[in-house]
Every structure is written in C-alpha cells, then in structure tokens.
Scaffold this active site. Sequence first.
Site, PDB file in Angstrom:
ATOM      1  N   GLU A   1      -5.454   5.607  10.403  1.00 60.28           N
ATOM      2  CA  GLU A   1      -4.354   5.334   9.960  1.00 60.28           C
ATOM      3  C   GLU A   1      -4.454   4.421  11.011  1.00 60.28           C
ATOM      4  O   GLU A   1      -3.284   4.686  12.673  1.00 60.28           O
ATOM      5  CB  GLU A   1      -2.959   5.765   9.803  1.00 60.28           C
ATOM      6  CG  GLU A   1      -1.972   5.790   8.951  1.00 60.28           C
ATOM      7  CD  GLU A   1      -1.036   6.758   7.989  1.00 60.28           C
ATOM      8  OE1 GLU A   1      -1.562   7.937   7.969  1.00 60.28           O
ATOM      9  OE2 GLU A   1       0.512   6.995   8.652  1.00 60.28           O
TER      10      GLU A   1
ATOM     11  N   ASP B   1      -0.155   2.021  11.864  1.00 61.28           N
ATOM     12  CA  ASP B   1       1.099   1.938  10.868  1.00 61.28           C
ATOM     13  C   ASP B   1       2.227   0.885  12.105  1.00 61.28           C
ATOM     14  O   ASP B   1       2.460   1.018  12.876  1.00 61.28           O
ATOM     15  CB  ASP B   1       2.189   3.319  11.967  1.00 61.28           C
ATOM     16  CG  ASP B   1       1.486   4.648  10.265  1.00 61.28           C
ATOM     17  OD1 ASP B   1       0.912   4.704   9.274  1.00 61.28           O
ATOM     18  OD2 ASP B   1       1.551   5.983  10.905  1.00 61.28           O
TER      19      ASP B   1
ATOM     20  N   GLU C   1       6.595   1.113  11.309  1.00 59.66           N
ATOM     21  CA  GLU C   1       7.204   1.969  11.014  1.00 59.66           C
ATOM     22  C   GLU C   1       8.444   1.278  11.323  1.00 59.66           C
ATOM     23  O   GLU C   1       9.075   1.384  12.779  1.00 59.66           O
ATOM     24  CB  GLU C   1       7.514   3.266  11.040  1.00 59.66           C
ATOM     25  CG  GLU C   1       6.267   4.170  10.484  1.00 59.66           C
ATOM     26  CD  GLU C   1       6.269   4.951  10.498  1.00 59.66           C
ATOM     27  OE1 GLU C   1       5.975   5.710   9.453  1.00 59.66           O
ATOM     28  OE2 GLU C   1       6.584   5.505  11.341  1.00 59.66           O
TER      29      GLU C   1
END
Length: 266
Positions: free
Chosen positions: A79, A81, A83
């Site tokens: 993953e 990311d 955010e």
Amino acid sequence: MAVPFGRNYFPTWAFDHIKYLNSGYDVQLLLDKYTGTGFQSKGSYLFGHFSMDIKMVPGDSAGTVTAFYLSSQGTEHDEIDFEFLGNRTGQPYILQTNVFTGGKGDREQRIFLWFDPTKEYHRYSVLWNMYQIVFFVDNIPIRVFKNNKNLGVKFPFNQPMKIYNSLWNADDWATRGGLEKTDWSKAPFIAAYKGFHIDGCEASVEAKFCSTQGKRWWDQQEFRDLDSLQWRRLRWVRRRFTIYNYCNDRARFPHMPPECRRNGDY
C-alpha cells in the site's frame, strides 16, 4: 490528459454521496454524520505514475480524512498512502504518508503543506517503479522510498494495486490524536476531485509482472533516482515542513529502520 471519471473509476460505497459535475470531469465526495464515500480504479496496476487533483474540505474539517492511495489485496498487501488530516478552522492540514510492504506499515511521515489545500486544486502523485516510490505534491518530491531488498526490506514489485480515494470520519485519531471531534453542524463536508487519467501498466490481480516491464517511460534511467534539483526540493520539504518521521522516533524504533539511511530519512 483530461478524462471523465467513468473512464477509469467507479464509486464503491454510498453512491448518493458522490456528486458529478462538468460532465463527469469533476467529482465531489460528501461526508455527513451518516456516512462518507469513496471510489476506486477499474483496473489494477503494476508500476506507473498515478496522480489526482484534489481540493480539500474547507473550513472546520477536524476529524475528517481525505485519502488517495494505492493498495493490493490480501493479508500481506502492499500500500502507498496519502492521507490528509483535517483540522479546526485556521489550523493547517497535515499530510500523512505511509508505505506498506508485505502487510507491514508503521512507516508514517507527517508534514505541513506550504499552501492552503482548500483554496484550489493541487496535484498529488506517486511514481512507482522497480527502483523507487516517490510521493509528489505539485511535482515537488516530499518523500522517497527506495527498493532496499538488499537490506532485507520488502518492496512492492509483484502485487498489482488498485487506486482508491475516499472521504471519511476518523475523529477517534485524525486530529490531535482524537482530542478534536468532528463538528457535525458543519456537515456536509465536501472534497473535490479531478484529473482521472491513469498512466500505469494495467495487470490482472493475479499477475506477478508487468507485460511491458522495462519499456515504459518510468522504467528509464532518469527515473531510477531523483535528480539534483529534486533532492534539493526534498531536503527543503524535510527541513521546513516535517513534523513527524518514523525514522527519528526512538520510542517506537530504538534502532533506526534499515531503509531510513538509504532513503535519506534522518
């Protein structure tokens, strides 16, 4: 390249909380006390350059998280990311990045942005090839994660990923560790998205390699490392805007994780 939302993406939950504008070239995600919403790519990809133009929730966004990330499937998933953690009116957004390899994350870095991300669209991008993962904000590198397999650090290379975007409530942790709760009187919270072109090697979920491996632009020599200007820009971000880096957290990691020195994250 401007393409409509439906060319490469579809909504995944709370369809009535997604608004389509400009013939589908612009999309708004809505969060209220009942639900957030999100969308994902139709295809899965092994390497490429992935970007999204996002305008964050304005005003009092405490407790909200606006996310743009790539993820594979399974328990040992990979993953990558972005955010964006909301805050009280007048306080800056925090951008948190993370990299999961083989199901292991815990590589959080947090920065303040050098602009107000709620005023206009800004481009957030990931370059992912066999040599490195680079996070960009408006083409300025903010983080690099090198392929450090020779140090015993896993690197995403054989699990195709889909692209996900979402807006959701996380007031148990997102703002000041959960001290600031979402003010639902300000709902609906709205994040705006555009720029739905995808420049990646599409692969089936079960694929272990890209059919054009080594032949695409992101495989070429000049994209195997940052150039001198990009390294200077990255150091500028680290020096002026970093507020947390797992590499320097001796309470969590008494010994610096092995990839940190190679990535320049110290």
